[in-house]
Design a protein around this motif. Structure first.
Motif, PDB file in Angstrom:
ATOM      1  N   VAL A   1       1.892   0.479  -4.538  1.00  0.00           N
ATOM      2  CA  VAL A   1       3.176   0.782  -5.172  1.00  0.00           C
ATOM      3  C   VAL A   1       3.960  -0.500  -5.426  1.00  0.00           C
ATOM      4  CG1 VAL A   1       3.345   3.107  -4.204  1.00  0.00           C
ATOM      5  CG2 VAL A   1       4.395   1.202  -2.985  1.00  0.00           C
ATOM      6  N   ALA A   2       4.676  -0.503  -6.544  1.00  0.00           N
ATOM      7  CA  ALA A   2       5.608  -1.590  -6.865  1.00  0.00           C
ATOM      8  C   ALA A   2       6.988  -1.117  -6.452  1.00  0.00           C
ATOM      9  CB  ALA A   2       5.586  -1.895  -8.362  1.00  0.00           C
ATOM     10  N   THR A   3       7.722  -2.010  -5.813  1.00  0.00           N
ATOM     11  CA  THR A   3       9.059  -1.657  -5.344  1.00  0.00           C
ATOM     12  C   THR A   3      10.104  -2.585  -5.943  1.00  0.00           C
ATOM     13  OG1 THR A   3       8.801  -3.073  -3.394  1.00  0.00           O
ATOM     14  CG2 THR A   3       8.197  -0.744  -3.150  1.00  0.00           C
ATOM     15  N   ALA A   4      11.281  -2.022  -6.109  1.00  0.00           N
ATOM     16  CA  ALA A   4      12.487  -2.782  -6.454  1.00  0.00           C
ATOM     17  C   ALA A   4      13.466  -2.414  -5.355  1.00  0.00           C
ATOM     18  CB  ALA A   4      13.015  -2.401  -7.825  1.00  0.00           C
ATOM     19  N   GLY A   5      13.669  -3.324  -4.414  1.00  0.00           N
ATOM     20  CA  GLY A   5      14.421  -2.973  -3.218  1.00  0.00           C
ATOM     21  C   GLY A   5      13.635  -1.927  -2.464  1.00  0.00           C
ATOM     22  N   ASN A   6      14.263  -0.816  -2.112  1.00  0.00           N
ATOM     23  CA  ASN A   6      13.577   0.267  -1.411  1.00  0.00           C
ATOM     24  C   ASN A   6      13.026   1.340  -2.357  1.00  0.00           C
ATOM     25  OD1 ASN A   6      13.908  -0.657   1.252  1.00  0.00           O
ATOM     26  ND2 ASN A   6      16.049  -0.007   1.208  1.00  0.00           N
ATOM     27  N   ARG A   7      13.200   1.159  -3.649  1.00  0.00           N
ATOM     28  CA  ARG A   7      12.807   2.164  -4.634  1.00  0.00           C
ATOM     29  C   ARG A   7      11.424   1.878  -5.206  1.00  0.00           C
ATOM     30  NH1 ARG A   7      15.923   3.576 -10.244  1.00  0.00           N
ATOM     31  NH2 ARG A   7      14.641   5.378 -10.723  1.00  0.00           N
ATOM     32  N   ILE A   8      10.603   2.911  -5.323  1.00  0.00           N
ATOM     33  CA  ILE A   8       9.287   2.785  -5.957  1.00  0.00           C
ATOM     34  C   ILE A   8       9.482   2.893  -7.464  1.00  0.00           C
ATOM     35  CG2 ILE A   8       7.046   3.892  -6.286  1.00  0.00           C
ATOM     36  CD1 ILE A   8       7.256   4.685  -3.294  1.00  0.00           C
ATOM     37  N   VAL A   9       9.008   1.873  -8.186  1.00  0.00           N
ATOM     38  CA  VAL A   9       9.215   1.818  -9.630  1.00  0.00           C
ATOM     39  C   VAL A   9       7.903   1.794 -10.416  1.00  0.00           C
ATOM     40  CG1 VAL A   9      11.494   0.762  -9.416  1.00  0.00           C
ATOM     41  CG2 VAL A   9       9.463  -0.703  -9.584  1.00  0.00           C
ATOM     42  N   GLY A  10       6.783   1.790  -9.709  1.00  0.00           N
ATOM     43  CA  GLY A  10       5.488   1.795 -10.378  1.00  0.00           C
ATOM     44  C   GLY A  10       4.386   1.900  -9.359  1.00  0.00           C
ATOM     45  N   PHE A  11       3.172   2.104  -9.849  1.00  0.00           N
ATOM     46  CA  PHE A  11       2.037   2.146  -8.939  1.00  0.00           C
ATOM     47  C   PHE A  11       0.731   1.940  -9.688  1.00  0.00           C
ATOM     48  CE2 PHE A  11       2.583   6.514 -10.258  1.00  0.00           C
ATOM     49  CZ  PHE A  11       1.286   7.005 -10.398  1.00  0.00           C
ATOM     50  N   ALA A  12      -0.296   1.612  -8.918  1.00  0.00           N
ATOM     51  CA  ALA A  12      -1.650   1.445  -9.441  1.00  0.00           C
ATOM     52  C   ALA A  12      -2.605   2.171  -8.514  1.00  0.00           C
ATOM     53  CB  ALA A  12      -2.018  -0.038  -9.529  1.00  0.00           C
ATOM     54  N   ALA A  13      -3.621   2.787  -9.103  1.00  0.00           N
ATOM     55  CA  ALA A  13      -4.678   3.443  -8.332  1.00  0.00           C
ATOM     56  C   ALA A  13      -6.001   2.786  -8.705  1.00  0.00           C
ATOM     57  CB  ALA A  13      -4.711   4.937  -8.620  1.00  0.00           C
TER      58      ALA A  13
ATOM     59  N   ALA B   1       0.842  -1.192   0.000  1.00  0.00           N
ATOM     60  CA  ALA B   1       0.000   0.000   0.000  1.00  0.00           C
ATOM     61  C   ALA B   1       0.879   1.244   0.000  1.00  0.00           C
ATOM     62  CB  ALA B   1      -0.898  -0.009   1.236  1.00  0.00           C
ATOM     63  N   ALA B   2       0.440   2.270  -0.704  1.00  0.00           N
ATOM     64  CA  ALA B   2       1.186   3.527  -0.753  1.00  0.00           C
ATOM     65  C   ALA B   2       1.104   4.238   0.588  1.00  0.00           C
ATOM     66  CB  ALA B   2       0.624   4.423  -1.851  1.00  0.00           C
ATOM     67  N   ARG B   3       2.163   4.987   0.873  1.00  0.00           N
ATOM     68  CA  ARG B   3       2.254   5.804   2.091  1.00  0.00           C
ATOM     69  C   ARG B   3       2.405   7.262   1.673  1.00  0.00           C
ATOM     70  NH1 ARG B   3       7.093   1.927   3.579  1.00  0.00           N
ATOM     71  NH2 ARG B   3       5.909   0.068   4.122  1.00  0.00           N
ATOM     72  N   PRO B   4       2.024   8.207   2.539  1.00  0.00           N
ATOM     73  CA  PRO B   4       2.170   9.627   2.171  1.00  0.00           C
ATOM     74  C   PRO B   4       3.588   9.987   1.732  1.00  0.00           C
ATOM     75  CG  PRO B   4       0.822   9.427   4.140  1.00  0.00           C
ATOM     76  CD  PRO B   4       1.355   8.045   3.835  1.00  0.00           C
ATOM     77  N   ALA B   5       4.589   9.407   2.352  1.00  0.00           N
ATOM     78  CA  ALA B   5       5.979   9.711   1.999  1.00  0.00           C
ATOM     79  C   ALA B   5       6.338   9.242   0.584  1.00  0.00           C
ATOM     80  CB  ALA B   5       6.930   9.086   3.011  1.00  0.00           C
ATOM     81  N   ASP B   6       5.488   8.434  -0.039  1.00  0.00           N
ATOM     82  CA  ASP B   6       5.733   7.924  -1.393  1.00  0.00           C
ATOM     83  C   ASP B   6       5.320   8.902  -2.483  1.00  0.00           C
ATOM     84  OD1 ASP B   6       6.513   5.483  -0.214  1.00  0.00           O
ATOM     85  OD2 ASP B   6       4.501   4.606  -0.468  1.00  0.00           O
ATOM     86  N   ALA B   7       4.595   9.955  -2.136  1.00  0.00           N
ATOM     87  CA  ALA B   7       3.968  10.819  -3.140  1.00  0.00           C
ATOM     88  C   ALA B   7       4.968  11.404  -4.141  1.00  0.00           C
ATOM     89  CB  ALA B   7       3.167  11.921  -2.469  1.00  0.00           C
ATOM     90  N   ALA B   8       6.112  11.865  -3.673  1.00  0.00           N
ATOM     91  CA  ALA B   8       7.094  12.438  -4.605  1.00  0.00           C
ATOM     92  C   ALA B   8       7.566  11.389  -5.607  1.00  0.00           C
ATOM     93  CB  ALA B   8       8.277  13.024  -3.843  1.00  0.00           C
ATOM     94  N   ALA B   9       7.781  10.171  -5.148  1.00  0.00           N
ATOM     95  CA  ALA B   9       8.206   9.093  -6.051  1.00  0.00           C
ATOM     96  C   ALA B   9       7.101   8.766  -7.048  1.00  0.00           C
ATOM     97  CB  ALA B   9       8.597   7.853  -5.248  1.00  0.00           C
TER      98      ALA B   9
END
Length: 184
Positions: free
Chosen positions: A66-78, A12-20
């Motif tokens: 959000v889709a992650t690769a390690g700690n990096r966000i690389v995609g998302f779905a809404a 699940a996405a978190r508020p801190a993910d918004a910039a990514a």
């Protein structure tokens, strides 16, 4: 010390993910729709919208994954309840956005996001998942039809520029989700 992260996953996405999310969406849209957009996507505006979507969604049925690769966000779905006039009251959901950073395409992130979306929606009782796809986006159409979506005959025309100078026709794809007991 940081905790280890899986090589690839969905959460699940978190508020801190918004910039990514704003960064990924701007890159993905520029790569896929650059010739349709009147101006390059603004990462900051997109990020601001995603903060709101994550922290104050319109309903409890709206989700951002959000889709992650390690700690990096690389995609998302809404995800959201379908707003289409012919949608079933509770049973139809819409895949509003599914994007993967262009540098991370072909690594299974889109499939993981789509599968996680189906799981979340099935658990919430949704029976069908719909997605509107720009007709010129052959890659997205191929991806979704390969995942079991089919065109259902509905179309719409969007005004990409806001002034009628740039329009795009979209087709709606629909997939039947399994029931909570796993049966289609």
């Amino acid at each position: 010390m940081t905790s280890p992260a899986p090589d690839a996953g969905v959460r699940a996405a978190r508020p801190a993910d918004a910039a990514a999310l704003g960064h990924v969406q701007a890159r993905a849209w520029a790569a896929s729709y650059g010739d349709l957009l009147p101006a390059p996507p603004d990462e900051r505006q997109l990020a601001d919208a995603w903060v709101t979507a994550i922290t104050d969604p319109p309903s409890r049925h709206h989700r951002v994954l959000v889709a992650t690769a390690g700690n990096r966000i690389v995609g998302f779905a809404a995800l959201a309840p379908s707003a289409d006039a012919d949608a079933a009251a509770v049973g139809d959901a819409e895949l509003l956005v599914l994007v993967v950073d262009p540098d991370h395409l072909g690594h299974g992130h889109g499939s993981r996001l789509l599968n996680a979306s189906a799981d979340v929606l099935t658990e919430s009782g949704a029976g069908r998942l719909r997605a509107w796809v720009p007709e010129p986006d052959a890659d997205r159409l191929r991806f979704l039809t390969g995942a079991g979506f089919a065109a259902d005959g509905a179309t719409r025309v969007l005004d990409a520029s806001g002034d009628g100078s740039s329009t795009v026709r979209e087709i709606r794809l629909t997939a039947v989700l399994p029931s909570r007991d796993g049966r289609p």
